[in-house]
Design an enzyme around this catalytic site. Structure first.
Site, mmCIF file in Angstrom:
data_model
loop_
_atom_site.group_PDB
_atom_site.id
_atom_site.type_symbol
_atom_site.label_atom_id
_atom_site.label_comp_id
_atom_site.label_asym_id
_atom_site.label_seq_id
_atom_site.Cartn_x
_atom_site.Cartn_y
_atom_site.Cartn_z
ATOM 1 N N ASP A 38 0.746 -1.223 -0.032
ATOM 2 C CA ASP A 38 -0.063 0.006 -0.067
ATOM 3 C C ASP A 38 1.098 1.324 0.017
ATOM 4 O OD1 ASP A 38 -3.257 0.165 1.004
ATOM 5 O OD2 ASP A 38 -1.811 2.100 1.130
ATOM 6 N N LEU A 176 -17.823 -9.857 -0.074
ATOM 7 C CA LEU A 176 -17.815 -9.787 1.428
ATOM 8 C C LEU A 176 -18.348 -8.566 1.884
ATOM 9 C CD1 LEU A 176 -15.483 -7.722 2.742
ATOM 10 C CD2 LEU A 176 -13.934 -9.337 1.711
ATOM 11 N N CYS A 285 -19.926 0.710 -0.775
ATOM 12 C CA CYS A 285 -20.036 0.243 -2.048
ATOM 13 C C CYS A 285 -21.518 0.413 -3.011
ATOM 14 C CB CYS A 285 -19.898 -1.512 -2.082
ATOM 15 S SG CYS A 285 -18.284 -1.858 -1.789
ATOM 16 N N ARG A 355 -18.094 5.043 6.289
ATOM 17 C CA ARG A 355 -18.106 5.307 4.890
ATOM 18 C C ARG A 355 -19.520 5.269 4.558
ATOM 19 N NH1 ARG A 355 -13.400 2.274 1.677
ATOM 20 N NH2 ARG A 355 -14.235 0.788 3.327
HETATM 21 C C1 UDX Z 1 -11.798 -0.668 -2.237
HETATM 22 C C2 UDX Z 1 -13.027 -0.148 -3.186
HETATM 23 O O1 UDX Z 1 -13.922 0.920 -2.370
HETATM 24 C C3 UDX Z 1 -14.334 -1.240 -3.660
HETATM 25 O O2 UDX Z 1 -15.061 -0.752 -4.427
HETATM 26 C C4 UDX Z 1 -13.418 -2.218 -4.025
HETATM 27 O O3 UDX Z 1 -14.485 -3.350 -4.519
HETATM 28 C C5 UDX Z 1 -12.247 -2.815 -3.317
HETATM 29 O O4 UDX Z 1 -11.284 -1.585 -3.103
HETATM 30 P P1 UDX Z 1 -11.513 -0.889 0.272
HETATM 31 O O5 UDX Z 1 -10.407 -1.883 0.279
HETATM 32 O O6 UDX Z 1 -12.864 -0.832 1.158
HETATM 33 O O7 UDX Z 1 -12.395 -1.011 -1.094
HETATM 34 O O8 UDX Z 1 -10.796 0.419 0.049
HETATM 35 P P2 UDX Z 1 -9.825 1.106 0.938
HETATM 36 O O9 UDX Z 1 -10.003 0.692 2.256
HETATM 37 O O10 UDX Z 1 -9.912 2.481 0.635
HETATM 38 O O11 UDX Z 1 -8.580 0.678 0.573
HETATM 39 C C6 UDX Z 1 -7.899 0.815 -0.674
HETATM 40 C C7 UDX Z 1 -6.317 1.080 -0.372
HETATM 41 O O12 UDX Z 1 -5.663 1.228 -1.702
HETATM 42 C C8 UDX Z 1 -5.968 2.146 0.652
HETATM 43 O O13 UDX Z 1 -5.182 1.763 1.797
HETATM 44 C C9 UDX Z 1 -5.091 3.120 -0.337
HETATM 45 O O14 UDX Z 1 -3.958 3.581 0.412
HETATM 46 C C10 UDX Z 1 -4.349 1.937 -1.382
HETATM 47 N N1 UDX Z 1 -4.044 2.293 -2.685
HETATM 48 C C11 UDX Z 1 -4.595 3.231 -3.473
HETATM 49 C C12 UDX Z 1 -2.596 2.058 -3.043
HETATM 50 O O15 UDX Z 1 -1.961 1.303 -2.194
HETATM 51 N N2 UDX Z 1 -2.128 2.453 -4.257
HETATM 52 C C13 UDX Z 1 -2.839 3.373 -5.212
HETATM 53 O O16 UDX Z 1 -2.247 3.735 -6.075
HETATM 54 C C14 UDX Z 1 -4.185 3.707 -4.614
HETATM 55 C C1 UDX Z 2 -22.112 -5.001 0.588
HETATM 56 C C2 UDX Z 2 -22.588 -6.431 -0.006
HETATM 57 O O1 UDX Z 2 -23.399 -6.982 1.025
HETATM 58 C C3 UDX Z 2 -21.265 -7.160 -0.296
HETATM 59 O O2 UDX Z 2 -21.617 -8.255 -0.932
HETATM 60 C C4 UDX Z 2 -20.398 -6.463 -1.329
HETATM 61 O O3 UDX Z 2 -19.270 -7.096 -1.425
HETATM 62 C C5 UDX Z 2 -20.213 -5.003 -0.398
HETATM 63 O O4 UDX Z 2 -21.235 -4.360 -0.184
HETATM 64 P P1 UDX Z 2 -21.379 -4.136 2.957
HETATM 65 O O5 UDX Z 2 -21.477 -2.859 2.350
HETATM 66 O O6 UDX Z 2 -20.117 -4.534 3.910
HETATM 67 O O7 UDX Z 2 -21.557 -5.014 2.035
HETATM 68 O O8 UDX Z 2 -22.695 -4.209 4.076
HETATM 69 P P2 UDX Z 2 -24.085 -5.001 3.815
HETATM 70 O O9 UDX Z 2 -24.320 -5.710 5.054
HETATM 71 O O10 UDX Z 2 -24.218 -5.574 2.568
HETATM 72 O O11 UDX Z 2 -24.875 -3.723 4.319
HETATM 73 C C6 UDX Z 2 -25.124 -2.357 3.572
HETATM 74 C C7 UDX Z 2 -25.830 -1.379 4.244
HETATM 75 O O12 UDX Z 2 -26.992 -2.005 3.874
HETATM 76 C C8 UDX Z 2 -25.695 -1.181 5.754
HETATM 77 O O13 UDX Z 2 -25.775 0.239 6.042
HETATM 78 C C9 UDX Z 2 -26.774 -2.095 6.127
HETATM 79 O O14 UDX Z 2 -27.180 -1.539 7.482
HETATM 80 C C10 UDX Z 2 -27.951 -1.767 5.263
HETATM 81 N N1 UDX Z 2 -28.965 -2.911 5.467
HETATM 82 C C11 UDX Z 2 -28.523 -4.376 5.183
HETATM 83 C C12 UDX Z 2 -30.309 -2.689 5.754
HETATM 84 O O15 UDX Z 2 -30.460 -1.639 5.975
HETATM 85 N N2 UDX Z 2 -31.012 -3.598 5.817
HETATM 86 C C13 UDX Z 2 -30.893 -4.956 5.476
HETATM 87 O O16 UDX Z 2 -31.592 -5.707 5.555
HETATM 88 C C14 UDX Z 2 -29.508 -5.519 5.119
#
Ligand code: UDX
Ligand code: UDX
Length: 463
Positions: A38, A176, A285, A355
Site C-alpha cells: 500500500d 464480502l 459500495c 463510509r
Molecule cells: C476498495 C473499493 O472501495 C471497492 O470498490 C473495491 O471493491 C475494493 O477496493 P476498500 O478496500 O474498502 O475497497 O478501500 P480502502 O479501504 O480505501 O483501501 C484501498 C487501499 O488502496 C488504501 O489503503 C490505499 O492507500 C491503497 N492504494 C490506493 C494504493 O496502495 N495504491 C494506489 O495507487 C491507490
Molecule cells: C455490501 C455487500 O453485501 C457485499 O456483498 C459487497 O461486497 C460490498 O457491499 P457491506 O456494504 O459491507 O457489503 O454491508 P451490507 O451488510 O451489505 O450492508 C450494507 C448496508 O445496508 C448497511 O448500511 C446495512 O445496515 C444496510 N442494510 C442491510 C439494511 O438496511 N437492511 C438489510 O436488510 C441489510
C-alpha cells in the site's frame, strides 16, 4: 529468498477488501507467499502493529488469522515495486470512489488509482503475470488495464533485464460484507472468476480450491463477471430501498413493517434476507456501484434503465431526510437548545467503517436545525467522527459510554443496530435525560414496550 513458496502473490491496496481477503487466502494456502502493499505508510504500520487490536480494519476473526500468518506467508509493506516484480499474480484492491469532477462526475467511478496500479504493474512485472481485478469496477475496465499492460509487453522497463513480460487479466470480484468479512471469505456462497484464457482462470480457481468446494466456483467471461458484481450490489440495495419505502406506508396505515417484512420474506421466492428496514444503506459500495450502473446505462443510451436504478439511491436519501424530519417534528418542531444523543455512527453493526453511514447525513440535518449532538459508538472513535463534520465542532461531543452521551439529552436517535444497545440499563439512562425523554429507533430493534413502560416516548421506524 522465496524458494520455499510455490507461488508469489502481490495485492495492491491494504484496505477493507485487500487486507482481510489476503489474510484468509494466506491462512488457507501456506504454500503461497502473499505481499500486501500500500502507498499509505501509516496503514501498513498499523497492519504490522504488535498490538493486534490496532489493525486498521476491525473484523471478527481477523486478528487471529493475522497473528497466525503474518511474517510466515503474509507480509504487509510499502514495497510496491519489489513485490510486483516477484509476483506471479497481482490482485488490484485499490479504492475506486465516485468521480467528483469532469465527465460522469457524481456517477462514474474514478479509475485513477486503477490506472496508476496498472502502470506500476506494467513497469515492474517480470515474465508472465496474471492481474486480478478485485476492486469493483465499471464494466470494460479490464480493457483499460489491458491496454496499459499490453503497451509494456514488448518493452524492457526494468533496467536491462531481457525478460519478456506478458499479462493476462482476470476479474474476481469480492462479495464480502463488512463485519462478517472473514466468515464470508471462509464460506462464500460462490466465488466468481471471469477471464479470457483457461490458464489464468485455473490459476486463480486453484487458489480458492484450497478451501472452497469447486462447485461454488463460477467461471464466466470477463465482462459477465464485472457486470455481475455491480448487479449483485444493485439488487441487494434495491431490496433495502423497497422495504424502506414500505416502512413509510406502514407508519401511515397502522401496518407494522416487521410483520410485513416477515410475511413477505417467508415466501421462498422472495426470501427473508435483506429485508430489514432502517435509516438506509451505507457503506462504500452500494451507492457507488448503483451510480456506476446508472452511468453505464446512460452511456449506452439506456436512459430508462439508468432512471430505474437511480430511484434506489433516491429512496435511500429520502429515507434519511424523512427520519430527520420526523425527529424534528416530534421534538416540537425545533431543535434549538436541544441536546440529542446519537447512538451508532458506523454504517452498520460490527464494523468501525463510517463510509456513507446514514448517521452522517441524519446528524448533519439535525445540526442544521440547531441541535447539539453527543455521539456514542462502540467502535468508532472521536477523531473519525469529527472528520465527518466541517465547522460544527462546537455542537458535537463524543463520549466513550452510552450513559455519558445520554446525560441531559432530550432524545436518543439509534442509528446503528449494535447489540449492546439492547443490553443497556435504560432505567438509568431515562433518569439522566431531560423530559419528555424520546427514543427514535431507526433500526426497529429495541423493545418498544419495555422502553415505554420505563417512561420513554418511543418512535420506531415503520410502526
Ligand atoms: C476498495 C473499493 O472501495 C471497492 O470498490 C473495491 O471493491 C475494493 O477496493 P476498500 O478496500 O474498502 O475497497 O478501500 P480502502 O479501504 O480505501 O483501501 C484501498 C487501499 O488502496 C488504501 O489503503 C490505499 O492507500 C491503497 N492504494 C490506493 C494504493 O496502495 N495504491 C494506489 O495507487 C491507490
Ligand atoms: C455490501 C455487500 O453485501 C457485499 O456483498 C459487497 O461486497 C460490498 O457491499 P457491506 O456494504 O459491507 O457489503 O454491508 P451490507 O451488510 O451489505 O450492508 C450494507 C448496508 O445496508 C448497511 O448500511 C446495512 O445496515 C444496510 N442494510 C442491510 C439494511 O438496511 N437492511 C438489510 O436488510 C441489510
Amino acid at each position: 529468498m522465496n524458494n520455499k513458496f510455490e507461488k508469489n502473490v502481490c495485492c495492491i491496496g491494504a484496505g477493507y477488501v485487500g487486507g482481510p481477503t489476503m489474510s484468509v487466502i494466506a491462512s488457507n494456502c501456506p504454500a503461497i507467499r502473499i505481499d500486501v502493499v500500500d502507498i499509505n505508510k501509516e496503514r501498513i504500520e498499523a497492519w504490522n502493529c504488535n498490538d493486534l487490536s490496532q489493525l486498521p480494519v476491525f473484523e471478527p476473526g481477523l486478528e487471529e488469522i493475522v497473528k497466525k500468518c503474518r511474517g510466515k506467508n503474509l507480509f504487509f509493506s510499502n514495497k510496491v515495486e519489489e513485490s510486483i516484480a516477484k509476483a506471479d499474480i497481482v490482485f488490484i484492491s485499490v479504492n475506486t470512489p465516485t468521480k467528483t469532477r469532469g465527465i460522469g462526475a457524481g456517477y462514474a467511478s474514478d479509475l485513477k488509482w486503477i490506472e496508476s496500479s496498472a502502470r506500476q504493474i506494467a513497469q515492474f512485472a517480470r515474465n508472465h503475470t496474471v492481474v486480478v481485478e478485485k476492486s469493483t469496477l465499471p464494466v470494460k475496465t479490464a480493457e483499460t488495464i489491458k491496454t496499459i499492460l499490453n503497451s509494456s509487453e514488448q518493452s524492457d522497463d526494468i533496467g536491462g533485464d531481457d525478460n519478456k513480460k506478458t499479462f493476462s487479466i482476470v476479474s474476481n470480484p469480492e462479495f464480502l460484507a463488512e463485519g462478517t468479512a472473514i466468515e464470508d471469505l471462509q464460506n462464500p456462497d460462490r466465488v466468481l472468476i471471469g477471464g479470457e484464457d483457461d490458464f489464468s482462470i485455473n490459476l486463480i480457481s486453484d487458489i480458492y480450491k484450497n478451501w472452497i468446494d469447486p462447485d461454488k466456483i463460477i467461471t464466466t467471461n470477463l465482462w459477465s463477471s464485472e457486470l455481475s458484481k455491480l448487479v449483485a450490489n444493485a439488487f441487494l440495495a434495491q431490496r433495502i430501498s423497497s422495504i424502506n419505502s414500505i416502512s413509510a406506508l406502514c407508519e401511515n396505515t397502522g401496518a407494522d413493517i416487521i410483520e410485513v417484512s416477515k410475511a413477505i420474506g417467508t415466501d421462498s421466492r422472495i426470501g427473508s434476507k435483506f429485508l430489514k428496514p432502517g435509516p438506509g444503506f451505507g457503506g462504500s459500495c452500494f451507492k457507488k456501484d448503483i451510480l456506476n450502473l446508472v452511468y453505464l446505462s446512460r452511456y449506452y443510451g439506456l436512459r430508462e434503465v439508468g432512471d430505474y436504478w437511480e430511484q434506489v439511491v433516491d429512496i435511500n436519501q429520502w429515507q434519511q431526510r424523512r427520519i430527520s424530519s420526523l425527529v424534528i417534528k416530534n421534538l416540537f418542531g425545533t431543535l434549538s437548545n436541544k441536546k440529542l444523543a446519537v447512538f451508532g455512527f458506523s454504517f452498520k453493526a460490527n464494523t468501525n467503517d463510517t463510509r456513507e453511514s446514514p448517521s452522517i447525513n441524519i446528524s448533519k440535518n439535525l445540526l442544521q436545525e440547531g441541535a447539539k449532538l453527543s455521539f456514542y459508538d462502540p467502535k468508532v472513535n472521536e477523531k473519525q467522527i469529527f472528520t465527518e463534520f466541517d465547522n460544527s465542532q462546537e455542537e458535537i461531543f463524543v463520549y466513550d459510554t452510552a450513559l455519558k452521551a445520554a446525560e441531559g439529552a432530550d432524545a436518543i436517535i439509534v442509528l446503528t443496530e449494535w447489540e449492546e444497545f439492547n443490553c443497556l440499563d435504560w432505567n438509568d439512562i431515562f433518569k439522566i435525560m431531560r423530559k419528555p425523554a424520546w427514543i427514535f429507533d431507526a433500526r426497529v430493534f429495541l423493545d418498544k414496550t419495555s422502553l415505554e413502560n420505563i417512561g420513554f416516548k418511543v418512535w420506531s421506524l415503520g410502526t
